[in-house]
Enzyme design. Structure first.
Site, PDB file in Angstrom:
ATOM      1  N   LYS A   7       3.884   0.282  -0.349  1.00 53.29           N
ATOM      2  CA  LYS A   7       2.528   0.721  -0.713  1.00 53.29           C
ATOM      3  C   LYS A   7       1.481   0.007   0.138  1.00 53.29           C
ATOM      4  O   LYS A   7       0.566   0.632   0.677  1.00 53.29           O
ATOM      5  CB  LYS A   7       2.277   0.481  -2.202  1.00 53.29           C
ATOM      6  CG  LYS A   7       0.965   1.088  -2.693  1.00 53.29           C
ATOM      7  CD  LYS A   7       0.797   0.915  -4.187  1.00 53.29           C
ATOM      8  CE  LYS A   7       0.279  -0.473  -4.504  1.00 53.29           C
ATOM      9  NZ  LYS A   7      -0.083  -0.649  -5.905  1.00 53.29           N
ATOM     10  N   ASP A  45      -0.299   4.465  -5.836  1.00 50.19           N
ATOM     11  CA  ASP A  45      -0.482   3.463  -6.891  1.00 50.19           C
ATOM     12  C   ASP A  45      -0.464   4.173  -8.239  1.00 50.19           C
ATOM     13  O   ASP A  45      -0.134   5.356  -8.323  1.00 50.19           O
ATOM     14  CB  ASP A  45      -1.790   2.687  -6.676  1.00 50.19           C
ATOM     15  CG  ASP A  45      -3.033   3.572  -6.844  1.00 50.19           C
ATOM     16  OD1 ASP A  45      -2.884   4.808  -6.983  1.00 50.19           O
ATOM     17  OD2 ASP A  45      -4.144   3.019  -6.843  1.00 50.19           O
TER      18      ASP A  45
END
Length: 211
Positions: A120, A138
């Site tokens: 991420k 997220d």
């Protein structure tokens, strides 16, 4: 959800906010990298408060490494998991100095090899610092993608791959920012604000609210 709906959703978001970006404050790829490492399970507001004090003192790999672990902790101690994050940042600075000429690498493999940098974080840096189409999924993006049915998936990686495949190419570079902002301010976790939502008529969520 069909392609026409997706295209209209992203068209509306683009018209409303043509140049979306992260709410983390940064002036270089390195500052962004450190801010994103600090932002895991923390708010952007909290990270910005800390980096506003840290970056005027140290905002390069050499300068942060020279601060040392304890001094760095004193700047980031207001952020959750700060002990582990500070250790990762010091190690990352050393690797950047030794292996990357103090520059943040612009490829996934090298980024993910840095301590504290997962998929991420790498995606945020690739997208925001280097202008590469990447989707940093997220909790906000995961929720919005599933709730609206833009790109439903059982886990983060599944949603990321579907978004990369299904978001029309012209929107891909900025899509992750629009999705995050939508999740943060409109399609909120407890109760989405459907009544004031730009895409309410296109969204396929069954339990719409009046807010």
């Amino acid at each position: 959800m069909n392609k026409e709906k997706r295209t209209e959703i992203f068209t509306r978001w683009r018209n409303d906010n043509p140049h979306p970006t992260t709410e983390l404050e940064y002036n270089s790829p390195f500052e962004l990298l450190i801010a994103v490492i600090l932002s895991a399970q923390a708010t952007d507001v909290g990270v910005n408060k800390a980096t506003r004090k840290l970056y005027p003192v140290a905002n390069t790999p050499e300068a942060i490494y020279a601060l040392g672990l304890e001094k760095l902790k004193s700047y980031v101690k207001t952020i959750g998991l700060y002990n582990a994050k500070a250790e990762n940042i010091i190690k990352t600075c050393k690797i950047l100095i030794d292996e990357h000429n103090s520059q943040v690498p612009d490829n996934r493999e090298a980024l993910e090899a840095l301590p504290g940098v997962g998929r991420k974080t790498a995606n945020v840096v690739l997208n925001t610092a280097f202008g590469q189409p990447a989707m940093a999924v997220d909790t906000h993006i995961f929720r919005v993608s599933n709730r609206t049915r833009i790109a439903a998936g059982k886990n983060v990686l599944e949603v990321e791959k579907r978004l990369m495949r299904l978001v029309p190419k012209e929107f891909l570079l900025d899509a992750h920012h629009w999705l995050i902002l939508h999740g943060r301010y409109t399609c909120t976790a407890r109760k989405p604000k459907c009544g004031s939502c730009l895409i309410e008529d296109l969204c396929e969520y069954k339990e719409k609210t009046e807010l």
